[in-house]
Design an enzyme around this catalytic site. Structure first.
Site, mmCIF file in Angstrom:
data_model
loop_
_atom_site.group_PDB
_atom_site.id
_atom_site.type_symbol
_atom_site.label_atom_id
_atom_site.label_comp_id
_atom_site.label_asym_id
_atom_site.label_seq_id
_atom_site.Cartn_x
_atom_site.Cartn_y
_atom_site.Cartn_z
ATOM 1 C CG ASP A 319 -2.093 -1.038 0.869
ATOM 2 O OD1 ASP A 319 -2.489 -1.449 0.515
ATOM 3 O OD2 ASP A 319 -2.742 -0.430 2.294
ATOM 4 C CG HIS A 451 -24.769 -29.307 -15.001
ATOM 5 N ND1 HIS A 451 -25.256 -27.835 -14.888
ATOM 6 C CD2 HIS A 451 -25.945 -30.475 -14.826
ATOM 7 C CE1 HIS A 451 -27.025 -28.500 -14.866
ATOM 8 N NE2 HIS A 451 -27.263 -29.498 -15.166
HETATM 9 P P1 FAD Z 1 -0.222 -2.897 5.612
HETATM 10 O O1 FAD Z 1 -1.216 -4.258 6.092
HETATM 11 O O2 FAD Z 1 -0.758 -1.994 6.749
HETATM 12 O O3 FAD Z 1 0.987 -3.572 6.858
HETATM 13 C C1 FAD Z 1 1.485 -2.351 7.562
HETATM 14 C C2 FAD Z 1 2.779 -2.633 8.499
HETATM 15 O O4 FAD Z 1 3.941 -1.997 8.549
HETATM 16 C C3 FAD Z 1 1.216 -2.626 9.953
HETATM 17 O O5 FAD Z 1 1.207 -3.728 10.865
HETATM 18 C C4 FAD Z 1 1.907 -1.695 10.760
HETATM 19 O O6 FAD Z 1 2.093 -2.009 11.791
HETATM 20 C C5 FAD Z 1 3.953 -1.800 10.145
HETATM 21 N N1 FAD Z 1 4.951 0.190 10.156
HETATM 22 C C6 FAD Z 1 4.200 0.870 9.386
HETATM 23 N N2 FAD Z 1 5.193 1.830 10.141
HETATM 24 C C7 FAD Z 1 6.269 0.994 10.661
HETATM 25 C C8 FAD Z 1 7.259 1.428 11.210
HETATM 26 N N3 FAD Z 1 8.148 2.226 10.710
HETATM 27 N N4 FAD Z 1 7.919 0.058 11.411
HETATM 28 C C9 FAD Z 1 7.627 -1.133 11.859
HETATM 29 N N5 FAD Z 1 6.300 -1.464 11.437
HETATM 30 C C10 FAD Z 1 5.918 -0.156 10.999
HETATM 31 N N6 FAD Z 1 -7.338 -6.243 0.399
HETATM 32 C C11 FAD Z 1 -7.301 -6.895 0.590
HETATM 33 O O7 FAD Z 1 -6.844 -7.618 -1.591
HETATM 34 N N7 FAD Z 1 -9.139 -7.757 0.245
HETATM 35 C C12 FAD Z 1 -9.412 -7.593 1.195
HETATM 36 O O8 FAD Z 1 -11.041 -8.118 1.481
HETATM 37 C C13 FAD Z 1 -9.793 -5.963 1.670
HETATM 38 N N8 FAD Z 1 -10.142 -6.248 2.627
HETATM 39 C C14 FAD Z 1 -10.322 -4.926 3.496
HETATM 40 C C15 FAD Z 1 -10.744 -4.045 4.439
HETATM 41 C C16 FAD Z 1 -10.790 -2.916 5.286
HETATM 42 C C17 FAD Z 1 -11.352 -2.970 6.158
HETATM 43 C C18 FAD Z 1 -8.959 -2.339 5.190
HETATM 44 C C19 FAD Z 1 -9.379 -1.056 5.924
HETATM 45 C C20 FAD Z 1 -8.375 -3.084 4.035
HETATM 46 C C21 FAD Z 1 -9.101 -4.108 2.725
HETATM 47 N N9 FAD Z 1 -8.297 -4.531 2.444
HETATM 48 C C22 FAD Z 1 -7.921 -6.100 1.589
HETATM 49 C C23 FAD Z 1 -6.616 -4.058 1.804
HETATM 50 C C24 FAD Z 1 -5.634 -4.558 2.920
HETATM 51 O O9 FAD Z 1 -5.762 -4.110 4.323
HETATM 52 C C25 FAD Z 1 -4.340 -4.367 2.408
HETATM 53 O O10 FAD Z 1 -3.869 -3.533 0.514
HETATM 54 C C26 FAD Z 1 -2.652 -4.921 2.561
HETATM 55 O O11 FAD Z 1 -3.132 -4.160 4.153
HETATM 56 C C27 FAD Z 1 -1.638 -3.924 2.446
HETATM 57 O O12 FAD Z 1 -0.753 -4.480 3.134
HETATM 58 P P2 FAD Z 1 0.781 -3.788 3.574
HETATM 59 O O13 FAD Z 1 1.745 -4.894 3.424
HETATM 60 O O14 FAD Z 1 1.321 -3.535 2.005
HETATM 61 O O15 FAD Z 1 0.574 -2.858 4.562
#
Ligand code: FAD
Ligand code: AMP
Length: 479
Positions: A319, A451
């Site tokens: 993200d 089916h």
């Molecule tokens: P994240 O999951 O946000 O993880 C980032 C992590 O980094 C966090 O744990 C945070 O604490 C940690 N962090 C941040 N900065 C630091 C730092 N400086 N030091 C140490 N740790 C740090 N996506 C789907 O594909 N399907 C779905 O059904 C879906 N449903 C969703 C429903 C909701 C309500 C929400 C809010 C989101 C949903 N998403 C869904 C989106 C999905 O959650 C995100 O796209 C996904 O979590 C992104 O993954 P990521 O690893 O990039 O970041």
């Protein structure tokens, strides 16, 4: 243990934890830094997805769907379910149980694969050094040959509606209501707003969704979006398009919302307001001035198509970088980066990332919409098949929606695959596989489908691309 690693990952969401596991599997000495703590201050892995995103929202969607079916959908099928009641506390307990099990499971996977978890806030300094500050404020510096930033995103807060954690909440707060609000307002008819609005509407809330844009789900194929909108409205979701929220004030436990639509200034009162207007990349206190990592104009970490940043040996996934904010996109990028660090050359196929709205009916798609293809001036053929003509969908009392396949007019290669209907999230995988393999619509049409299955609608839509559907009158549609 030495403080020097081959790979340090910052963030243990689906981008970060998957990258860390893959890197360790490839023989690299790997650590993963994570700052998330639960309400009791315990460290939690899994990021947004497992703690407050995909998983808890799907738990509530599944439970609320069952409740709604038992309350209203069983009678037609001869099932007499009297006095169906909802125990919100129990529902939340179950959701928490699933979250605990899965977040704990990541710790187990780290152990099994030899990933070292480091708990605290990570900050990237120059030359791939990472300073970690733990819960007690103590700092320690680690270094690595490669650093992967996977710090994810946070909900956007807009000035007219600051979160107060009680009446005006973000998506996280909306997963934790202790009772069903009588009147619920949702700002933003995006995926998160629609899913959370659906949960509480099914449980009995009167839900109004205010959406600034005039078009419903503008990024989705509009034939499919219009079908979905009709179904949502039939369910009682009051979706107001072209309504831009301008203010929200809490007075005597009610949220007074002001918004503007085509008729002018409007007002509405809600018991709770969910603000779901999107998410922003999360980079707070992440980068020292000399880290060498650049951001784009929207605050995302700038990366190339292999997730490399401007700083040598520093990568970013999920993200926090461009592209759709989806867990599976984050994981794909995490695997690609780990493999690239290990010397391989995989690529993420960004054209084949599926999207899903987990409402009922579900909406899922991969590839291009008709609107996109028209804008690009492409020649294409379309095949659609409605679930109303699918025996299995009828048997399951969910004969709503359609499968729509769009194929190149010259080559017949599948360009877009769209589903609105039951289990669309599962059915769309067939389109993803077909497109990954470069299939033509004819390839799917020549495939034997069991089916009776919902997937027979895929077969019929594929047949329909060339005007050869069997179970519906063909209206061969050419651009
Ligand atoms: P994240 O999951 O946000 O993880 C980032 C992590 O980094 C966090 O744990 C945070 O604490 C940690 N962090 C941040 N900065 C630091 C730092 N400086 N030091 C140490 N740790 C740090 N996506 C789907 O594909 N399907 C779905 O059904 C879906 N449903 C969703 C429903 C909701 C309500 C929400 C809010 C989101 C949903 N998403 C869904 C989106 C999905 O959650 C995100 O796209 C996904 O979590 C992104 O993954 P990521 O690893 O990039 O970041
Ligand atoms: P998404 O980015 O998919 O999470 O969806 C967020 C939705 O919120 C988009 O459709 C935006 O148009 C909508 N939105 C953003 N700001 C406002 C606002 N002030 N009032 C109503 N809708 C908004």
């Amino acid at each position: 243990m030495s403080d020097k690693y081959d790979v340090i990952v910052i963030g243990a969401g689906p981008g970060g934890y998957v990258a860390a596991i893959k890197a360790a599997q490839l023989g690299l000495k790997t650590a993963c830094i994570e700052s998330w703590t639960d309400k009791e201050g315990k460290n939690r892995l899994g990021g947004t997805c497992l703690n407050v995103g995909c998983i808890p929202s799907k738990a509530l969607l599944e439970i609320s769907h069952k409740y709604e079916e038992a309350s209203h959908g069983f009678a037609d099928q001869g099932i007499i379910a009297k006095d169906v009641k909802m125990d919100i506390g129990k529902m939340m307990e179950r959701k928490e149980g699933i979250v605990n099990q899965l977040t704990g499971g990541i710790g187990g996977l780290f152990k099994a694969n030899g990933v070292t978890p480091i708990y605290g806030h990570g900050k990237l300094m120059a030359n791939r050094k990472v300073e970690v500050t733990d819960k007690d404020g103590k700092t320690k510096t680690y270094e690595a040959d490669n650093v992967i930033i996977a710090t994810g995103s946070k909900p956007i807060q807009i000035p007219p509606a600051p979160f107060d954690g009680e009446h005006i909440v973000d998506s996280e707060g909306a997963l934790e209501f202790t009772e069903v609000p009588k009147r619920l307002g949702v700002i933003g008819a995006g995926i998160i707003g629609l899913e959370l609005g659906s949960v509480w509407a099914r449980l009995g809330a009167e839900v109004t969704v205010l959406e600034a844009v005039d078009t419903f789900l503008p990024a989705i194929d509009q034939q499919v979006a219009k079908d979905a909108l009709k179904q949502f409205q039939k369910q009682g979701l009051n979706i107001v398009l072209g309504a831009r929220m301008t203010g929200a004030e809490v007075k005597r436990k009610l949220v007074n919302v002001t918004y503007e639509d085509a008729k002018g200034k409007q007002e509405a009162k809600f018991d709770k307001l969910i603000v779901a207007v999107g998410r922003r990349p999360y980079t707070d206190n992440l980068l020292s001035e000399d880290s060498g990592v650049q951001m784009d104009e929207r605050g995302f970490i700038f990366v190339d198509d292999t997730c490399k940043t401007e700083a040598p040996g520093v990568w970013a996934v999920g993200d926090v970088v461009r592209g759709p904010m989806l867990a599976h996109k984050a994981s794909e990028e995490g695997v690609m980066v780990a493999e690239r660090i290990a010397g391989h050359k995989p690529q993420v196929n960004y054209d084949c990332i599926p999207n899903v709205v987990y409402t009922f009916p579900e909406v899922a798609w991969v590839g291009k919409t008709e609107e996109q293809l028209k804008a690009e001036g492409e020649e294409y053929n379309v095949g659609t098949f409605p679930f109303a003509a699918n025996g299995r969908a009828m048997a399951a009392n969910s004969a709503t929606g359609m499968v729509k396949i769009i194929a190149d007019a010259k080559t017949d290669r599948i360009l877009g695959f769209h589903v609105v209907g039951p289990q669309a999230s599962e059915i769309v995988a067939q389109g993803v596989i077909a497109m990954e393999f470069g299939s033509s619509a004819e390839d799917l049409a020549l495939t034997c489908f069991a089916h009776p299955t919902l997937s027979e609608s895929v077969h019929e839509a594929a047949l329909g691309v060339a005007g050869g559907a069997i179970h519906i009158a063909n209206r061969k549609k050419k651009k």
